[in-house]
Design a protein around this motif. Sequence first.
Motif, PDB file in Angstrom:
ATOM      1  N   PRO A  96       0.804  -1.237   0.000  1.00 53.22           N
ATOM      2  CA  PRO A  96       0.000   0.000   0.000  1.00 53.22           C
ATOM      3  C   PRO A  96       0.831   1.279   0.000  1.00 53.22           C
ATOM      4  N   ASP A  97       2.028   1.235   0.593  1.00 52.19           N
ATOM      5  CA  ASP A  97       2.869   2.430   0.650  1.00 52.19           C
ATOM      6  C   ASP A  97       3.827   2.545  -0.535  1.00 52.19           C
ATOM      7  N   HIS A  98       3.917   1.473  -1.326  1.00 47.76           N
ATOM      8  CA  HIS A  98       4.834   1.477  -2.463  1.00 47.76           C
ATOM      9  C   HIS A  98       4.146   0.862  -3.679  1.00 47.76           C
ATOM     10  N   PRO A  99       3.192   1.570  -4.279  1.00 49.07           N
ATOM     11  CA  PRO A  99       2.434   1.005  -5.409  1.00 49.07           C
ATOM     12  C   PRO A  99       3.306   0.626  -6.597  1.00 49.07           C
ATOM     13  N   GLU A 100       4.503   1.214  -6.675  1.00 48.09           N
ATOM     14  CA  GLU A 100       5.391   0.902  -7.796  1.00 48.09           C
ATOM     15  C   GLU A 100       6.008  -0.479  -7.668  1.00 48.09           C
ATOM     16  N   ARG A 101       5.847  -1.120  -6.529  1.00 46.88           N
ATOM     17  CA  ARG A 101       6.477  -2.421  -6.286  1.00 46.88           C
ATOM     18  C   ARG A 101       5.531  -3.596  -6.555  1.00 46.88           C
ATOM     19  N   HIS A 102       4.459  -3.364  -7.216  1.00 49.99           N
ATOM     20  CA  HIS A 102       3.531  -4.463  -7.464  1.00 49.99           C
ATOM     21  C   HIS A 102       4.187  -5.509  -8.377  1.00 49.99           C
TER      22      HIS A 102
END
Length: 322
Positions: free
Chosen positions: A64-70
């Motif tokens: 949730p805090d790092h959407p780029e890490r999906h």
Amino acid sequence: MSNPNITTFSELYQLAQTHIEVFDLGRQLQQIDCDDLYKIEVGELPYPYPYKESAHIAIITWHPDHPERHSIWMFKWSLDERNVVQISAQQNCLERVVKSLTTTDEDERRRLLQDHPFHFKPNEIMQSCFHAKASLILNQSASKFYEPTKQYFLSDTQTNWQEIGIQGVGEMAWRLQDTDKKHIIEHFNEYAKPAQLCFLACLEHTNDDPVFSQQLIETVQLDEFELFSHLIRAVSKTARNPFITNWIHKIVNEHNELHIECLLAISTRAYLALEDDIVMINLFHKLAQISNVETIDIIAKDLARIEPLRKYVVKALRVPIN
């Protein structure tokens, strides 16, 4: 593995405080309860959607805090005769994922996650529908094909159907509102046939609305087998609904000349409607008339893997063909 205490993907995600969604991408796109993943991994729960003796699992992860890490991982795990996951395959995939999370080499990460015997690639329609669902989960924008697709299917001034794109149809199929469904029912027979087929193919993975399924059955003009088989697939997720079940039963019991594609659609997709002795017997009799022994054997083994259908398959195969 860097942490010997981690033996399942469920534990890995909990440790990383990562959100996940789990899907089956074998027969159809089906969501799997995240709480069931652990039980499936340790063999406490049979895999709910066996297909060709394997589990075809897709896992979407995001922080949730790092959407780029999906990330999206797809694994094909062998199943035993009870549909329980073979631990060796699951452990091999887990080790690869853990290693991929610790390496800084992008090529090595790609190799670890794709260059192995447990990786699989869904067909184009399923892949488009899955990525459309993933974009919704990850709160991402739709593709460039979405607006032209909406314009074609949902406006009174249709554009060129060749501009719509499979990805756009998948995205639209997940986003349909009741007013959209009403418009499609009113105009379905006006669409170009390739657009009709593409839309029905996407509904195979996205449609769980029995009312919409019934409306499609009552609307689509079935002038040849291709539309017929696609319609069966499009309503197959709702096959337990009494209207849809009766429609499938009528097709099997009363249609004397069914194309093989229609029979395959029923036996591999609309299987939820096959918990009936007479229907199962008639299905195999019709398959025997137009198919070969190898195909029938594959279908029988596949249906017998589905626990509620096993007794009906066994009984049907014991009935002599007249």
